[in-house]
Design a protein around this motif. Sequence first.
Motif, PDB file in Angstrom:
ATOM      1  N   ASN A   1       0.788  -1.232   0.000  1.00 12.36           N
ATOM      2  CA  ASN A   1       0.000   0.000   0.000  1.00 12.36           C
ATOM      3  C   ASN A   1       0.825   1.290   0.000  1.00 12.36           C
ATOM      4  O   ASN A   1       0.354   2.329  -0.439  1.00 12.36           O
ATOM      5  CB  ASN A   1      -0.945   0.024   1.212  1.00 12.36           C
ATOM      6  N   SER A   2       2.034   1.233   0.515  1.00 11.63           N
ATOM      7  CA  SER A   2       2.834   2.451   0.656  1.00 11.63           C
ATOM      8  C   SER A   2       3.589   2.782  -0.638  1.00 11.63           C
ATOM      9  O   SER A   2       4.059   1.891  -1.347  1.00 11.63           O
ATOM     10  CB  SER A   2       3.847   2.293   1.798  1.00 11.63           C
ATOM     11  N   SER A   3       3.726   4.077  -0.913  1.00 12.07           N
ATOM     12  CA  SER A   3       4.544   4.539  -2.035  1.00 12.07           C
ATOM     13  C   SER A   3       5.893   5.084  -1.554  1.00 12.07           C
ATOM     14  O   SER A   3       6.711   5.518  -2.362  1.00 12.07           O
ATOM     15  CB  SER A   3       3.809   5.637  -2.816  1.00 12.07           C
ATOM     16  N   GLU A   4       6.114   5.064  -0.232  1.00 12.48           N
ATOM     17  CA  GLU A   4       7.342   5.597   0.351  1.00 12.48           C
ATOM     18  C   GLU A   4       8.441   4.526   0.370  1.00 12.48           C
ATOM     19  O   GLU A   4       8.171   3.352   0.636  1.00 12.48           O
ATOM     20  CB  GLU A   4       7.090   6.084   1.779  1.00 12.48           C
ATOM     21  N   TRP A   5       9.677   4.970   0.128  1.00 12.33           N
ATOM     22  CA  TRP A   5      10.831   4.070   0.113  1.00 12.33           C
ATOM     23  C   TRP A   5      11.847   4.483   1.168  1.00 12.33           C
ATOM     24  O   TRP A   5      12.076   5.676   1.396  1.00 12.33           O
ATOM     25  CB  TRP A   5      11.514   4.095  -1.253  1.00 12.33           C
ATOM     26  N   VAL A   6      12.462   3.468   1.791  1.00 14.11           N
ATOM     27  CA  VAL A   6      13.609   3.683   2.673  1.00 14.11           C
ATOM     28  C   VAL A   6      14.782   2.888   2.106  1.00 14.11           C
ATOM     29  O   VAL A   6      14.654   1.690   1.849  1.00 14.11           O
ATOM     30  CB  VAL A   6      13.326   3.248   4.122  1.00 14.11           C
TER      31      VAL A   6
ATOM     32  N   ILE B   1      10.558   9.450  10.068  1.00 15.61           N
ATOM     33  CA  ILE B   1      10.265   9.279   8.643  1.00 15.61           C
ATOM     34  C   ILE B   1       8.785   9.495   8.374  1.00 15.61           C
ATOM     35  O   ILE B   1       8.397  10.156   7.390  1.00 15.61           O
ATOM     36  CB  ILE B   1      10.709   7.886   8.168  1.00 15.61           C
ATOM     37  N   GLN B   2       7.928   8.967   9.244  1.00 13.89           N
ATOM     38  CA  GLN B   2       6.483   9.148   9.057  1.00 13.89           C
ATOM     39  C   GLN B   2       6.101  10.624   9.128  1.00 13.89           C
ATOM     40  O   GLN B   2       5.137  11.062   8.501  1.00 13.89           O
ATOM     41  CB  GLN B   2       5.719   8.326  10.102  1.00 13.89           C
ATOM     42  N   GLY B   3       6.874  11.408   9.879  1.00  7.00           N
ATOM     43  CA  GLY B   3       6.625  12.844   9.952  1.00  7.00           C
ATOM     44  C   GLY B   3       7.037  13.590   8.693  1.00  7.00           C
ATOM     45  O   GLY B   3       6.675  14.764   8.513  1.00  7.00           O
ATOM     46  N   GLN B   4       7.813  12.932   7.817  1.00  8.42           N
ATOM     47  CA  GLN B   4       8.274  13.571   6.571  1.00  8.42           C
ATOM     48  C   GLN B   4       7.460  13.131   5.365  1.00  8.42           C
ATOM     49  O   GLN B   4       7.710  13.597   4.260  1.00  8.42           O
ATOM     50  CB  GLN B   4       9.756  13.240   6.325  1.00  8.42           C
ATOM     51  N   THR B   5       6.501  12.227   5.564  1.00  6.78           N
ATOM     52  CA  THR B   5       5.737  11.707   4.421  1.00  6.78           C
ATOM     53  C   THR B   5       4.475  12.500   4.187  1.00  6.78           C
ATOM     54  O   THR B   5       4.038  13.264   5.033  1.00  6.78           O
ATOM     55  CB  THR B   5       5.379  10.227   4.653  1.00  6.78           C
TER      56      THR B   5
ATOM     57  N   HIS C   1       5.745  -0.758   7.146  1.00  7.00           N
ATOM     58  CA  HIS C   1       5.286   0.599   6.842  1.00  7.00           C
ATOM     59  C   HIS C   1       5.725   1.108   5.472  1.00  7.00           C
ATOM     60  O   HIS C   1       5.024   1.929   4.871  1.00  7.00           O
ATOM     61  CB  HIS C   1       5.818   1.572   7.898  1.00  7.00           C
ATOM     62  N   PHE C   2       6.884   0.653   4.983  1.00  8.05           N
ATOM     63  CA  PHE C   2       7.475   1.248   3.790  1.00  8.05           C
ATOM     64  C   PHE C   2       7.990   0.180   2.820  1.00  8.05           C
ATOM     65  O   PHE C   2       8.189  -0.973   3.198  1.00  8.05           O
ATOM     66  CB  PHE C   2       8.671   2.142   4.172  1.00  8.05           C
ATOM     67  N   ASN C   3       8.256   0.599   1.596  1.00 11.29           N
ATOM     68  CA  ASN C   3       9.058  -0.191   0.675  1.00 11.29           C
ATOM     69  C   ASN C   3      10.517  -0.030   1.079  1.00 11.29           C
ATOM     70  O   ASN C   3      10.955   1.076   1.433  1.00 11.29           O
ATOM     71  CB  ASN C   3       8.879   0.320  -0.760  1.00 11.29           C
ATOM     72  N   LEU C   4      11.285  -1.100   1.005  1.00 13.48           N
ATOM     73  CA  LEU C   4      12.676  -1.051   1.446  1.00 13.48           C
ATOM     74  C   LEU C   4      13.616  -1.460   0.321  1.00 13.48           C
ATOM     75  O   LEU C   4      13.304  -2.334  -0.485  1.00 13.48           O
ATOM     76  CB  LEU C   4      12.907  -1.997   2.633  1.00 13.48           C
ATOM     77  N   LEU C   5      14.789  -0.817   0.305  1.00  8.11           N
ATOM     78  CA  LEU C   5      15.867  -1.209  -0.593  1.00  8.11           C
ATOM     79  C   LEU C   5      17.126  -1.397   0.229  1.00  8.11           C
ATOM     80  O   LEU C   5      17.636  -0.459   0.841  1.00  8.11           O
ATOM     81  CB  LEU C   5      16.101  -0.136  -1.663  1.00  8.11           C
ATOM     82  N   MET C   6      17.605  -2.649   0.272  1.00  7.05           N
ATOM     83  CA  MET C   6      18.825  -2.991   0.995  1.00  7.05           C
ATOM     84  C   MET C   6      19.956  -3.157  -0.014  1.00  7.05           C
ATOM     85  O   MET C   6      19.784  -3.830  -1.031  1.00  7.05           O
ATOM     86  CB  MET C   6      18.649  -4.291   1.783  1.00  7.05           C
TER      87      MET C   6
END
Length: 260
Positions: free
Chosen positions: A11-16, A256-260, A39-44
């Motif tokens: 559901n989220s469009s945000e990435w970390v 991070i949630q405060g910046q979305t 909560h987010f999409n992740l890229l490791m």
Amino acid sequence: MLYNKRYIHPNSSEWVVFIHGAGGSSVVWYKQLKEFKAHFNLLMIDLRGHGKSIDLSEAIWKDEYTFQEITMDIIEVLDFHAIPPAHFAGVSLGTIIARNLAEMEPSRVKSMVLAGAVTRLNIQSRVLVFLGNTFKKGIPYMWLYSLFAFIIMPRKQHEESRNLFINEAKKLCQKEFIRWFKLTKDINPLLKYFKEKAINIPTLYVMGDQDLMFLEPVKNIVEKQSNSILKIVEKCGHVVNVEQPKLFNQYALTFIQGQT
């Protein structure tokens, strides 16, 4: 291209995007994975010569490494997956790389979470760099790496993070260690440039109160930067996300949630 792994949120469009430190790998973020991917999409990402990117170094990269080239490695992955502007989490040397990416291409960076941030080399760390440069070709690199790990993370409660980095560093080879260690000559000029040129990107620093080598310089930076926040974790050393994951995750997710 660097080894990388994505975790897609339905559901989220945000990435970390997670960036580890020298000698580590994306494994150092294992205590963040469960909570963040809820909560987010992740890229490791495993940096060049580290983790599962270790087999690529001889085939692709030149002998001399620069922070710009290492940052471009990450940008290549972002472009390949068409990652939109994202939040970046870095630890130790990874905080310098995250900050450099924000300098090179600020439009890609929504916010930064910097754990065990390296913002200046004090006298003790400069002595370590000098000793490392003096002996890096003459003695096995794991002796040097283990010594540095004990100096930076000396206490009993630092043992887990210290051992994690040492075990990951064993995957390197002597030549790869020397390539990365040569980067130390560029750290102070780069950090001085960062200090003189503030960027308008929300930044959370999460530091351990026992991170004596790097905590005070971060305090000085946060006092001067209105868009920066510092959270100090008690009874904690350099690798905050491993030693105190519950608090790190709480601080980072809230920020991070405060910046979305």
